[in-house]
Design a protein around this motif. Structure first.
Motif, PDB file in Angstrom:
ATOM      1  N   SER A   1       2.471   1.809  -3.634  1.00 44.48           N
ATOM      2  CA  SER A   1       1.540   2.074  -4.745  1.00 44.48           C
ATOM      3  C   SER A   1       1.718   1.004  -5.826  1.00 44.48           C
ATOM      4  O   SER A   1       2.412   0.003  -5.592  1.00 44.48           O
ATOM      5  CB  SER A   1       1.685   3.481  -5.307  1.00 44.48           C
ATOM      6  OG  SER A   1       2.818   3.581  -6.149  1.00 44.48           O
ATOM      7  N   ASP A   2       1.162   1.209  -7.009  1.00 40.85           N
ATOM      8  CA  ASP A   2       1.145   0.184  -8.061  1.00 40.85           C
ATOM      9  C   ASP A   2       2.543  -0.379  -8.353  1.00 40.85           C
ATOM     10  O   ASP A   2       3.427   0.363  -8.789  1.00 40.85           O
ATOM     11  CB  ASP A   2       0.624   0.754  -9.382  1.00 40.85           C
ATOM     12  CG  ASP A   2      -0.777   1.306  -9.270  1.00 40.85           C
ATOM     13  OD1 ASP A   2      -1.093   1.942  -8.253  1.00 40.85           O
ATOM     14  OD2 ASP A   2      -1.561   1.134 -10.218  1.00 40.85           O
TER      15      ASP A   2
ATOM     16  N   LYS B   1       5.279   4.963  -7.318  1.00 42.42           N
ATOM     17  CA  LYS B   1       5.731   6.025  -6.425  1.00 42.42           C
ATOM     18  C   LYS B   1       7.198   5.916  -6.056  1.00 42.42           C
ATOM     19  O   LYS B   1       7.875   6.911  -5.866  1.00 42.42           O
ATOM     20  CB  LYS B   1       4.901   5.979  -5.134  1.00 42.42           C
ATOM     21  CG  LYS B   1       4.142   7.244  -4.843  1.00 42.42           C
ATOM     22  CD  LYS B   1       3.303   7.084  -3.574  1.00 42.42           C
ATOM     23  CE  LYS B   1       4.128   7.147  -2.318  1.00 42.42           C
ATOM     24  NZ  LYS B   1       3.355   6.757  -1.122  1.00 42.42           N
TER      25      LYS B   1
ATOM     26  N   SER C   1       0.830  -1.201   0.000  1.00 47.39           N
ATOM     27  CA  SER C   1       0.000   0.000   0.000  1.00 47.39           C
ATOM     28  C   SER C   1       0.868   1.256   0.000  1.00 47.39           C
ATOM     29  O   SER C   1       0.571   2.247  -0.675  1.00 47.39           O
ATOM     30  CB  SER C   1      -0.934  -0.048   1.209  1.00 47.39           C
ATOM     31  OG  SER C   1      -1.338   1.240   1.569  1.00 47.39           O
ATOM     32  N   GLU C   2       1.979   1.215   0.738  1.00 46.21           N
ATOM     33  CA  GLU C   2       2.906   2.354   0.746  1.00 46.21           C
ATOM     34  C   GLU C   2       3.607   2.520  -0.601  1.00 46.21           C
ATOM     35  O   GLU C   2       3.892   3.633  -1.030  1.00 46.21           O
ATOM     36  CB  GLU C   2       3.966   2.162   1.839  1.00 46.21           C
ATOM     37  CG  GLU C   2       3.429   2.328   3.247  1.00 46.21           C
ATOM     38  CD  GLU C   2       2.954   3.750   3.525  1.00 46.21           C
ATOM     39  OE1 GLU C   2       3.756   4.676   3.389  1.00 46.21           O
ATOM     40  OE2 GLU C   2       1.755   3.919   3.860  1.00 46.21           O
TER      41      GLU C   2
ATOM     42  N   ALA D   1       7.841   0.427  -8.014  1.00 36.41           N
ATOM     43  CA  ALA D   1       6.436   0.826  -8.032  1.00 36.41           C
ATOM     44  C   ALA D   1       6.333   2.222  -8.630  1.00 36.41           C
ATOM     45  O   ALA D   1       7.348   2.878  -8.874  1.00 36.41           O
ATOM     46  CB  ALA D   1       5.865   0.799  -6.627  1.00 36.41           C
TER      47      ALA D   1
END
Lengths: 364, 128
Positions: B37-38, B64, B34-35, B62
């Motif tokens: 991101s994709d 981010k 979740s931290e 990812a």
């Protein structure tokens, strides 16, 4: 305490992942950055951009004053016309990039959230002539509705004919029965609008737009990857007070023939001698290596020739793309450079921006 | 935030599941994905690679950010999740299942005592 936009509660309800950004609690994503990105390109995405700042310049000398503090030429603007521009330092570097709206009796400068207080102080400190400067940033809500279906969906909320608002023009129109300022502008490369109004009205517009199946909320993550595919600058990443307008590739908003503006002398010199480095776009040749802000750029022999300022996987092109500054000899499209990613120097090719060329934006 | 009770966790947000006493299956936690991101790419280790505890065993790119995955145990990589090559987003969709990263044959079983329980890991992320 970070500020909240008028739409903050709605983001929570939609299950957004909230992150601190430029002093605001902002939605990074609602579902997935890539899904939201692709939805904007295909249909329409709605962004809460209420964090953006608005600084109003009024008074008899407002045109001269805006012309003095910005690099583009606001005297070219008709009433209700919009211009991309920059606030410049004496060195020709960038205090902020912004939109200049010429309204009936005033100019409104729409500035980056991270720079609201800095810009307001800067503008006050350079005050000339009969002008009145006010910061209305925290009273204005703003939504950007972007994508090929933006016009047809927003049209359902207004009797005004949106097709009459041309690219980089604005109008005051009724939306849901109340006046808002709407411009055909954006940061995605897609057709679309930016809507400015008060906090309560912006909430109603947000709710109404959400009801259209073609409109989905999109967060800061998608906003960043969309602008990157277009090669648009992000203040604080690609441009700042250490980068000048010429090397940043923003000569097109630098009107050196204007009588006088802050930084003009420096910019004339830079223009005459040629910038020492250039902002370029590049595509990394190996999949899986994503360039990021701060990564070093090398030539074939291993000499450092620059630095990456933005980078990501392009969701539309499915290749890693980046923006950075390189020494002037490496700025030509087709040049091979090497970006150090995870300890490896990976080949990349300098390309012309935008990376993504299929955007629905209507320039005519 | 999903934190299954039957797994062990590290302070670096990896999870570990021990199979047959000496095989560790590892991945990143729901909090980590979740931290991040994709997830768009996973660099997997070579099979047979020997790793020490705390050493980088994979990296996850990812949208981010990029993150290193540190091996929670010492040993030898015996299998990697090939499906991540085609669909790295499995890490987002199913971090504890289809999004597993690799299996390591454990060379020092004592290291298994160092992990956090689900309860302890929950506390750790509450503090972050």
């Amino acid at each position: 305490m970070p500020r909240k936009t008028p739409l903050y509660e709605k983001h929570l309800k939609l299950g957004a992942k909230i992150v601190p950004f430029a002093g605001f609690e902002m939605p990074l994503q609602y579902t997935s950055i890539i899904e939201e990105h692709l939805w904007v390109r295909k249909h329409a995405g709605m962004f809460d951009v209420s964090h953006m700042g608005e600084i109003v310049i009024k008074g008899a000398d407002s045109l001269d004053f805006v012309s003095y503090i910005t690099s583009n030429d606001p005297s070219k603007l008709e009433v209700m016309e919009v211009q991309y521009s920059a606030l410049t330092t004496e060195r020709g570097t960038i205090v902020d990039d912004l939109l200049v709206y010429r309204l009936e009796d005033r100019f409104v400068l729409v500035v980056n959230a991270s720079n609201i207080e800095k810009d307001f102080t800067w503008i006050q400190n350079h005050k000339r002539g009969n002008v009145e400067i006010s910061n209305i940033s925290y009273e204005v809500g703003e939504i950007a509705l972007q994508g090929p279906n933006a016009e047809e969906t927003l049209q359902k909320l207004t009797d005004a004919d949106l097709s009459k608002i041309k690219y980089y023009w604005a109008a005051r129109i009724d939306i849901l029965g109340k006046k808002a300022l709407v411009s055909r502008t954006g940061y995605t490369g897609e057709d679309g609008f930016e809507i400015y109004t008060d906090s309560e009205h912006i909430q109603k517009i947000f709710e109404a737009l959400l009801d259209f199946p073609l409109v989905k909320p999109a967060g800061l993550g998608a906003r960043d990857s969309l602008r990157l595919e277009m090669g648009f600058c992000l203040y604080g990443n690609d441009i700042d007070e250490s980068t000048n307008l010429i090397e940043a590739g923003l000569k097109w908003i630098t009107k050196l023939e204007k009588p006088d503006f802050i930084g003009k002398t420096a910019l004339l010199q830079i223009e005459a001698s040629g910038p020492q480095r250039r902002r370029v776009g590049f595509i990394v040749k190996e999949p899986g290596y994503i360039p990021r802000h701060g990564y070093k750029i090398f030539d074939e022999s291993g000499n450092q020739i620059g630095v990456v300022t933005s980078g990501n996987l392009s969701p539309c092109l499915n290749v890693p793309i980046g923006i950075g500054y390189v020494s002037k000899d490496f700025g030509k499209a087709g040049t091979i450079i090497f970006v150090e990613i995870r300890g490896k120097k990976v080949a990349a090719e300098v390309v012309k921006m935008p990376f993504y060329k299929e955007g629905s934006v209507k320039r005519a | 935030m999903l934190i299954p009770d039957d797994l062990k966790y590290t302070r670096e947000h990896e999870w570990v599941k021990v199979l047959d006493k000496d095989i560790a299956v590892i991945g990143v936690t729901d909090f980590a994905q979740s931290e991040l991101s994709d997830v768009v790419y996973v660099e997997l280790p070579a099979v047979n690679k020997k790793v020490n505890k705390g050493e980088e065993v994979a990296s996850v790119e990812a949208v981010k950010t990029v993150a290193s995955v540190y091996s929670p145990v010492s040993g030898e990589v015996i299998e990697v999740n090939e499906r991540l090559k085609d669909d790295p987003s499995l890490i987002n969709k199913d971090p504890y299942g289809d999004g597993w990263i690799c299996k390591i044959k454990i060379s020092n079983p004592q290291e298994l005592d160092d992990f956090l329980s689900a309860e302890q890991y929950k506390k750790l992320i509450a503090e972050e």
